[in-house]
Enzyme design. Sequence first.
Site, PDB file in Angstrom:
ATOM      1  N   GLN A 564       0.841  -1.177  -0.036  1.00  0.00           N
ATOM      2  CA  GLN A 564       0.026   0.048   0.087  1.00  0.00           C
ATOM      3  C   GLN A 564       0.989   1.231   0.082  1.00  0.00           C
ATOM      4  O   GLN A 564       0.413   2.244  -0.542  1.00  0.00           O
ATOM      5  CB  GLN A 564      -1.028   0.036   1.106  1.00  0.00           C
ATOM      6  CG  GLN A 564      -2.061  -0.988   1.190  1.00  0.00           C
ATOM      7  CD  GLN A 564      -2.854  -1.235   2.405  1.00  0.00           C
ATOM      8  OE1 GLN A 564      -2.637  -0.396   3.049  1.00  0.00           O
ATOM      9  NE2 GLN A 564      -3.413  -2.232   2.949  1.00  0.00           N
ATOM     10  N   CYS A 565       2.157   1.185   0.530  1.00  0.00           N
ATOM     11  CA  CYS A 565       2.930   2.345   0.558  1.00  0.00           C
ATOM     12  C   CYS A 565       3.916   2.237  -0.450  1.00  0.00           C
ATOM     13  O   CYS A 565       4.102   1.176  -1.198  1.00  0.00           O
ATOM     14  CB  CYS A 565       3.656   2.496   1.912  1.00  0.00           C
ATOM     15  SG  CYS A 565       2.828   2.516   3.252  1.00  0.00           S
ATOM     16  N   THR A 566       4.263   3.540  -1.024  1.00  0.00           N
ATOM     17  CA  THR A 566       5.516   3.573  -1.988  1.00  0.00           C
ATOM     18  C   THR A 566       6.922   3.133  -1.327  1.00  0.00           C
ATOM     19  O   THR A 566       7.366   3.996  -0.603  1.00  0.00           O
ATOM     20  CB  THR A 566       5.526   4.963  -2.619  1.00  0.00           C
ATOM     21  OG1 THR A 566       4.269   5.390  -2.936  1.00  0.00           O
ATOM     22  CG2 THR A 566       6.556   4.867  -3.839  1.00  0.00           C
ATOM     23  N   VAL A 567       7.034   1.903  -1.457  1.00  0.00           N
ATOM     24  CA  VAL A 567       8.288   1.454  -1.108  1.00  0.00           C
ATOM     25  C   VAL A 567       9.712   1.671  -1.789  1.00  0.00           C
ATOM     26  O   VAL A 567       9.596   0.977  -2.941  1.00  0.00           O
ATOM     27  CB  VAL A 567       8.061  -0.092  -0.318  1.00  0.00           C
ATOM     28  CG1 VAL A 567       9.575  -0.527   0.129  1.00  0.00           C
ATOM     29  CG2 VAL A 567       7.251  -0.455   0.466  1.00  0.00           C
TER      30      VAL A 567
END
Length: 714
Positions: A564-567
């Site tokens: 879900q996060c921009t890793v």
Amino acid sequence: MSGNDEAAAAGVAPPQTLQFAPFESQIEMPFYSALFSRKLDHDKLDDSVRPVIGLYQPMSERPPAESTRMQIQGGALSSSHVPMGYTRADGSIRNFNTIEDFKKADKGAILRQAGAQIWDAIKDGSIYEIPSLLSSFAILSYADLKKYRFTYWFAYPTLHSVPAWRRDGPLARFSSKETTALVNEVGTFRYAHDTRQHGFFLAKKVPYRSGPFRRGLPRDDSDGDDIGFTWSIGALGEFEKGFFKGIKEEDQYIAFVDSSSYAENPSWPLRNLLVLIRQRFQLQKANILCYRDTQARRDEPRSIVLPLASEGPATPQTSEMPKVTGWERHPSSKLQARVISLAEYMDPTRIADQAVDLNLKLMKWRISPKLDLEAMRSLKCLLLGAGTLGSYVSRNLMGWGVRKITFVDYGNVSFSNPVRQPLFEFEDCLSGGVPKAPKAAEALKKINPGVEAEGHVLSVPMLGHPVLNEAQTKEDFEKLQQLIKAHDVVFLLMDTRESRWLPTVMGKAEGKIVMNAALGFDTYVVMRHGAAPKDGTESTLGCYFCNDVVAPSDSMKDQTLDQQCTVTRPGVAAIASAMLVEMLTSVLQHPQREHAPAPKATGPPGNPEYQRDPPDHALGIVPHQVRGFLANFQNMIISGESYPNCSACSSPIVGAYKSDGWEFVKKALSDKDYVLELSGLAEVQRQAEAMQNEVDWDEDEDVAAAEEGDGEML
């Protein structure tokens, strides 16, 4: 016994030494701006001498110390216009490139050269064509365009008279009626002569001749204005043509416009005029008319007449130039340059705006003279996404001078954002976070008040995501449509693949430049989408979706936290953003702009080289795509043509959007197979499956044949 002693013994007042009021430089603020602009846009590294026009005027109502102003107005570098009531002085300015050059300049040689210009004009008679040289000046300057500091030094070159001139009697004034008549005649003279003649002239009193006519007009003594003579005004050059022939010596005047308001002290230009009088007119005595009257107050006598005589016997004409002086003194009375800090007089917003332009224009001076900065400055950029990519892209755009930036984002600032997204701060995260788009626009204005930034909170309709509120989705679509139409460049900087689909379609349909950046953990891709073909026939470059054989879908469904996060590595966004903006800049410098072809590679496949196309491109090549790999710090330049069955930029998709608008979008959002079928991807998939089935059947047949063969051999 000295001359003074002899005069005293004879009961006559000794001749008085002349003292002159020097010019005081007065530079108006618009001139500084004009000089700065000329340096940036025209002169650049050329520090040649440039002409400049100075102005002065009678200032009898001013205190003496403030009267002798040499005014340098805003148009002094570009215009020779002389406003009514002013007198022209021809000057020059040399604006050095460095303060060291300014300091090292040979001030004595510069002054002698300026004096020689006056002396040579007097000797050869050309001074009669340009009498304004007698009040000429020279400026040495250094403009620090970064700190807005202007260092300058004026010189008013003055030729010394040897022997000197002295007062030969009391000064005289004219009556009110005489002055009115004089001012009227001077006005007529100025109307008929070039402005360079206005500052120096001859005047004589012509007695009325016997008979009823004066200058061809009947005399009329009943009006009370009869002064017994008429004024006649002539140019300096008329002296050698007999202008004063038949005129009594006391009625002959050599005049100059005197800006001094001292009771008995004339202004600086008289010194050079006296050299001319001795060198050209061969006079040892002269009545000097210090003309201080104005048209508005012509009935108020202000001019004075100085009877002057040479201190010593006449000397034969000489070709040797007299001594030259004239550097302006600092207010501290020292001979030194003056420095003014313009920052305190200027609007800080304007300073910031000019400072941005300065950094860019300096690139044109030596490095890239053909760089078209206006192509970037005039851009209207729409950034879809105000997060990490949006923050860095906007900062880079401002660095290139872009003034119009619009953000679109649906999210709020979270606590994880400020460290990676430089437009936000900790306070922006409190109370659930402020909306990103308006806050990003506000931050840009704080960085550069001259930027026109705005932010819009709206959700971009996405393929594969259900439409929960059709009215709101339609409103978001229409707003997005308006924004794309109103901008020149669309940046796709969102988190998900499917959010880029609709802006890709709309950008292609509207003929906009579409720039795209996407990030992985240690990889990135930056690219420009191919523009719509000019004639509808030639091939064009592909878009972000041209390599897909499936349409975008909901990539956020069933994602874990890390998905879900921009890793991504923190530096990847900054690298990709900078490269994306630089790619746009290169596109705009190409003569075909968004239609620029991808560069062609030469050399071995493992080590390709790319040539500038065209060879004189200001910045280099114009890639289609750049894929970066931070793991080994390498970049790959890739290009590809548009895919006829692309789900975003193919002709069927773009055509349907153009014809149906919202209805096309609504159908695409509600029917997961619509885009697949319309683009032809569904048929491609069916053909691929059929081929796969055929390949599988052939492989089974081959295995069976092999087994049978083996059995027979046994």
